[in-house]
Design an enzyme around this catalytic site. Structure first.
Site, short mmCIF file in Angstrom:
data_model
loop_
_atom_site.label_atom_id
_atom_site.label_comp_id
_atom_site.label_asym_id
_atom_site.label_seq_id
_atom_site.Cartn_x
_atom_site.Cartn_y
_atom_site.Cartn_z
N HIS A 207 0.83 -1.21 0.00
CA HIS A 207 0.00 0.00 0.00
C HIS A 207 0.86 1.27 0.00
O HIS A 207 0.38 2.35 0.33
CB HIS A 207 -0.90 0.02 1.23
N HIS B 168 -7.18 -4.42 -0.55
CA HIS B 168 -6.57 -5.72 -0.79
C HIS B 168 -7.25 -6.45 -1.95
O HIS B 168 -6.97 -7.62 -2.19
CB HIS B 168 -6.68 -6.61 0.46
#
Length: 333
Positions: free
Chosen positions: A57, A219
């Site tokens: 991320h 995700h």
């Protein structure tokens, strides 16, 4: 799978080494257990602000370590929570005697592991508090979390609380401020393509060329709906409406608008989308007073974006504007 990597099992540690090489003036890296810490930590008498989560991320979370933001960050494997021993070690490296505030995204693994770490840290006599962020309006539950997920609002939370800790606020004040931010921030995202996790070697989900996923998680989790692909006006309208109507944000509200790339969306498209969001908010009488545009909470190479709104007041605006010097955010310092 085409990626600029050597071995899927060493992606995170090699990336950490690169982060340290690029930003050694701001942070230091510890590999086992893995954490990133401010180069000048611990700071005596300062509340230590610590966060973390799965890798993939970036720049969240390691890219936000530095003056005015995080004291330490714990990177897990790609899309995997850091372990309690990582959090313990990070806290030990940055605790300056004024307590520790853990900022945690609402994913089951993150919450459980940070809670375990907090118990262990507390048993050492350190005053530790935990605040969980759950700003994603897309779903009430998912297979990845109990309740709403922590997404784009995490950046704003880390910046504002980090500024408060930097100016000398005590632990109780930092915790109360964090809860105030969580209560006033909402996000919603969209994906046009999936991402590929290195150790899996295949996309996390599939979308047809003419489909998009509204409410996607960072995700690759499913969201509100799979819908036919629309032009930018329609996509942004869906995102803005979902965010505004959830809190809800009202005419006259002052807000920070964060338009985020999920990793694969180029800035030419992101600025186009941001301009649409500004127009739609103006039509609703919502006043955009601060802005952030760019890839700050990504999902590897996923093509998509998210919109985050934070309701502002004078103090939150002042803390947002306060100096920050990290690899990913820098102003006034």
């Amino acid at each position: 799978m085409k990626k600029i990597i050597n071995d899927p099992s060493t992606v995170v540690v090699e990336a950490m080494r690169g982060l340290a090489a690029a930003h050694g003036d701001l942070l230091r890296v510890h590999e086992d257990p893995a954490y990133v810490a401010r180069v000048d930590a611990p700071r005596r008498g300062k509340v230590a602000v610590v966060s973390g989560g799965g890798s993939g991320h970036e720049p969240l979370h390691g890219g936000f370590v530095g003056l005015g933001m995080l004291d330490a960050a714990c990177p897990g494997a790609v899309f995997t929570s850091p372990t309690p021993d990582q959090v313990q070690a990070a806290v030990a490296a940055v605790h300056g005697g004024a307590g520790v505030l853990l900022l945690v995204k609402n994913y089951t693994g993150d919450v459980l592991n940070f809670e375990t770490a907090a118990e262990l840290i507390g048993a050492e006599g350190i005053d530790v508090r935990t605040v969980v962020i759950d700003d994603d309006v897309a779903v009430k539950d998912s297979t990845y979390t109990a309740g709403r997920r922590g997404v784009g609002g995490t950046v704003l939370l880390e910046k504002i609380v980090g500024a408060a800790a930097e100016r000398g606020d005590d632990l109780a004040a930092c915790e109360a401020l964090a809860r105030r931010v969580v209560a006033g921030v909402r996000s919603l995202g969209v994906a046009l393509t999936a991402c590929t996790v290195p150790h899996l070697g295949e996309p996390t989900f599939t979308l047809a060329e003419d489909e998009m996923e509204i409410g996607i998680g960072i995700h690759g989790e499913p969201g509100r709906a799979r819908a036919p692909l629309e032009p930018a006006d329609g996509i942004v309208r869906r995102l803005v409406a979902g965010v505004v109507e959830d809190l809800p944000f009202a005419e006259g509200d002052r807000v920070l608008l964060f338009t985020n790339s999920m990793g694969g969306t180029p800035l030419v498209e992101l600025y186009l989308a941001h301009g649409i969001a500004e127009r739609l908010l103006a039509e609703r009488g919502v006043r955009v007073e601060r802005r952030l545009v760019g890839p700050y909470v990504t999902s590897l190479e996923m093509q998509g974006m998210s919109v985050t709104l934070l309701r502002l007041d004078d103090e939150l605006t002042e803390l947002w504007d306060a100096p920050v010097r990290t690899p990913a955010l820098r102003w006034g310092a």
